[in-house]
Design an enzyme around this catalytic site. Structure first.
Site, mmCIF file in Angstrom:
data_model
loop_
_atom_site.group_PDB
_atom_site.id
_atom_site.type_symbol
_atom_site.label_atom_id
_atom_site.label_comp_id
_atom_site.label_asym_id
_atom_site.label_seq_id
_atom_site.Cartn_x
_atom_site.Cartn_y
_atom_site.Cartn_z
ATOM 1 N N ASP A 159 4.786 5.660 13.138
ATOM 2 C CA ASP A 159 4.582 6.789 12.233
ATOM 3 C C ASP A 159 4.570 8.082 13.038
ATOM 4 O O ASP A 159 3.820 8.227 13.998
ATOM 5 C CB ASP A 159 3.242 6.598 11.507
ATOM 6 C CG ASP A 159 3.111 7.487 10.300
ATOM 7 O OD1 ASP A 159 3.497 8.671 10.396
ATOM 8 O OD2 ASP A 159 2.607 7.021 9.270
ATOM 9 N N HIS B 40 -0.306 -8.563 6.687
ATOM 10 C CA HIS B 40 0.011 -7.164 6.390
ATOM 11 C C HIS B 40 1.277 -7.060 5.546
ATOM 12 O O HIS B 40 2.227 -7.818 5.726
ATOM 13 C CB HIS B 40 0.192 -6.362 7.682
ATOM 14 C CG HIS B 40 -1.080 -5.775 8.193
ATOM 15 N ND1 HIS B 40 -1.579 -4.572 7.747
ATOM 16 C CD2 HIS B 40 -1.970 -6.238 9.089
ATOM 17 C CE1 HIS B 40 -2.716 -4.311 8.366
ATOM 18 N NE2 HIS B 40 -2.981 -5.309 9.177
ATOM 19 N N GLU C 219 5.072 -13.431 -0.944
ATOM 20 C CA GLU C 219 4.366 -12.404 -1.713
ATOM 21 C C GLU C 219 5.167 -11.109 -1.763
ATOM 22 O O GLU C 219 5.636 -10.609 -0.737
ATOM 23 C CB GLU C 219 2.993 -12.092 -1.118
ATOM 24 C CG GLU C 219 2.293 -10.984 -1.909
ATOM 25 C CD GLU C 219 1.038 -10.426 -1.255
ATOM 26 O OE1 GLU C 219 0.446 -9.501 -1.843
ATOM 27 O OE2 GLU C 219 0.658 -10.905 -0.175
ATOM 28 N N ASP D 59 5.330 -0.914 12.912
ATOM 29 C CA ASP D 59 5.286 0.290 12.089
ATOM 30 C C ASP D 59 5.009 1.472 13.021
ATOM 31 O O ASP D 59 3.991 1.491 13.715
ATOM 32 C CB ASP D 59 4.174 0.150 11.034
ATOM 33 C CG ASP D 59 4.085 1.356 10.104
ATOM 34 O OD1 ASP D 59 4.928 2.265 10.209
ATOM 35 O OD2 ASP D 59 3.153 1.393 9.276
#
Length: 453
Positions: free
Chosen positions: A145, A353, A75, A143
């Site tokens: 941040d 995700h 995807e 991830d």
């Protein structure tokens, strides 16, 4: 945590690609990115072939063991202007992917899992009772941040970063990269600057891609030390008589040095009452905190760095206290609270995700999401990362292209692409081809054994 990785259940306008062009407006600017610049970037500089090779994992070759449906079951998600999200995009090969990117000119490209069937045809399987449309492979991703560190940095907040707080990302890379390689045996790991305020990690070994959700959650929990929340003063609880060897290694080799030699002074963690009270609140002994307050009221005019002086006083008192183990552990908990990597755990736990593709252009900053070499990540400067306008200007000023040169060789994108190819992609594909050959040979042998039986 509000990480920059895209998630599965968004409430924005999400469509599957049909009729998207009719819904788009002819805006020339999306946030900080010029659409015409972006078209030039996708047409001349974006490394389409490298992304295709990566996402194929050796299955684009002629070996009889290759799964030629593999890439077509991956995807891709495109973010267009006007908050249009094209989910479940899939492509039969490099040419179709490149043509679609050039035509649609997405402001962001996210990459999702490999599904059991072509995601563009998922509706044909939606009524099935066996739930055949399901993710079957996905890189193990992380991830991180910078906005999740707002309670421990005073130079910036939110999406802003500078060279005083960015080393928190450097520390995260060092701690995680070492553990992923040494503790889990992963080899093919790609670190990527998110383009604005964080970093993404892609663990691409075959055994990582085939992890199920439960196994991913177990690995994510391995890295978990934060037990508190924004309302609790003590965010880290290091339980037990002895720390896990991974935490000992992280503390001694990275966190303690960074905290004492850099973070204390660059963030002025003990400069004034508002700041040092936050740290004193993590100490469970009122007599010690009262004595420290008294000392710190008297040495305000010290010629030495006040942060360092006060930290040494705090450490001395805690490490010489009667309740030595508990209070010495408190020193370690303070260091961990301020420096240990803060992961978006949900991104790592689930296969479905999405995560932004490398070499995208961040729509807010215009910076390219370039790879980071973990072996020299302390040299990475987010403020010097090339922007879209910068590399196109370089392309225009470098003159005519020489035969055999790549367009990106004439720009600041050259070194990041070369690093991606030589240090990440080539070793990965070599490993993938060996795995395909080994798996094919094993199946042949199994077939022979079955016939002999």
């Amino acid at each position: 945590m509000a990480g920059e990785g895209a998630e599965n259940g968004r409430d924005d306008m999400i469509i599957d690609g049909s009729g998207a062009d009719q819904q788009r407006q002819n805006n020339l600017i999306f946030d900080g990115v010029n659409v015409n610049y972006l078209k030039l970037y996708y047409g001349k500089l974006f490394p389409h072939a490298d992304v295709f090779k990566w996402m194929s994992y050796g299955n684009d070759g002629k070996h009889p063991g290759c799964d030629h449906s593999y890439f077509g079951r991956r995807e891709f998600s495109f973010t267009l202007d006007n908050d249009i999200y094209l989910r479940f995009q899939s492509f039969s090969g490099l040419s179709e992917m490149e043509n679609s990117i050039r035509e649609k000119c997405p402001f962001k490209i996210d990459i999702g899992p490999v599904y059991s069937v072509d995601p563009a045809r998922r509706h044909a399987y939606a009524q099935g009772s066996d739930n055949v449309f399901t993710p079957v492979e996905r890189e193990l991703i992380f991830d991180i941040d910078m906005s999740d560190y707002d309670d421990v940095r005073y130079c910036c907040s939110g999406a802003d970063v500078c060279l005083d707080c960015w080393p928190l990302m450097t520390v995260a890379i060092k701690v995680l990269d070492s553990a992923l390689r040494d503790d889990f045996g992963f080899n093919h790991i790609l670190w990527v600057y998110s383009g604005r305020r964080g970093v993404h990690c892609w663990v691409c070994d075959g055994k990582a891609r085939r992890l199920n959700n439960e196994q991913r959650a177990a690995i994510a929990d391995y890295f978990r030390v934060y037990k508190g929340n924004e309302n609790s003063q003590k965010m880290v609880s290091l339980l037990g008589q002895a720390l896990h060897p991974f935490l000992v290694r992280a503390h001694n080799e990275v966190l303690k040095i960074f905290f004492e030699e850099k973070l204390l002074s660059t963030q002025n963690l003990l400069l004034d009452e508002d700041r040092y009270e936050k740290i004193l609140g993590m100490i469970p002994d009122e007599s010690i905190t009262s004595e420290l307050r008294g000392k710190w009221a008297d040495n305000r005019r010290s010629k030495e760095d006040i942060n360092v002086v006060r930290w040494q006083q705090l450490k001395h008192m805690l490490q010489s206290a009667k309740q030595k183990l508990q209070l010495r552990r408190c020193v370690e908990e303070i260091v961990f609270s301020f420096t240990y990597p803060r992961l978006d755990m949900e991104v790592s736990r689930h296969m479905n995700h999405l995560l932004k593709a490398p070499f995208c252009v961040h729509p807010k900053t215009g910076r390219v999401c370039i790879p980071i070499d973990p072996n020299c990540c302390e040299d990475f400067d987010p403020t010097a990362v090339p922007t879209l306008s910068m590399i196109l200007e370089e392309l225009n000023t470098e003159g005519s292209r020489k035969e055999g040169d790549n367009e990106w060789d004439r720009t600041s994108l050259g070194d990041p692409v070369r690093y991606f190819r030589s240090s990440f992609l080539q070793p990965l594909l070599k490993s993938c081809k060996e795995e395909i050959e080994s798996s094919y040979s094993a199946k042949l042998q199994e077939s022979k054994n079955s016939l002999n039986w």
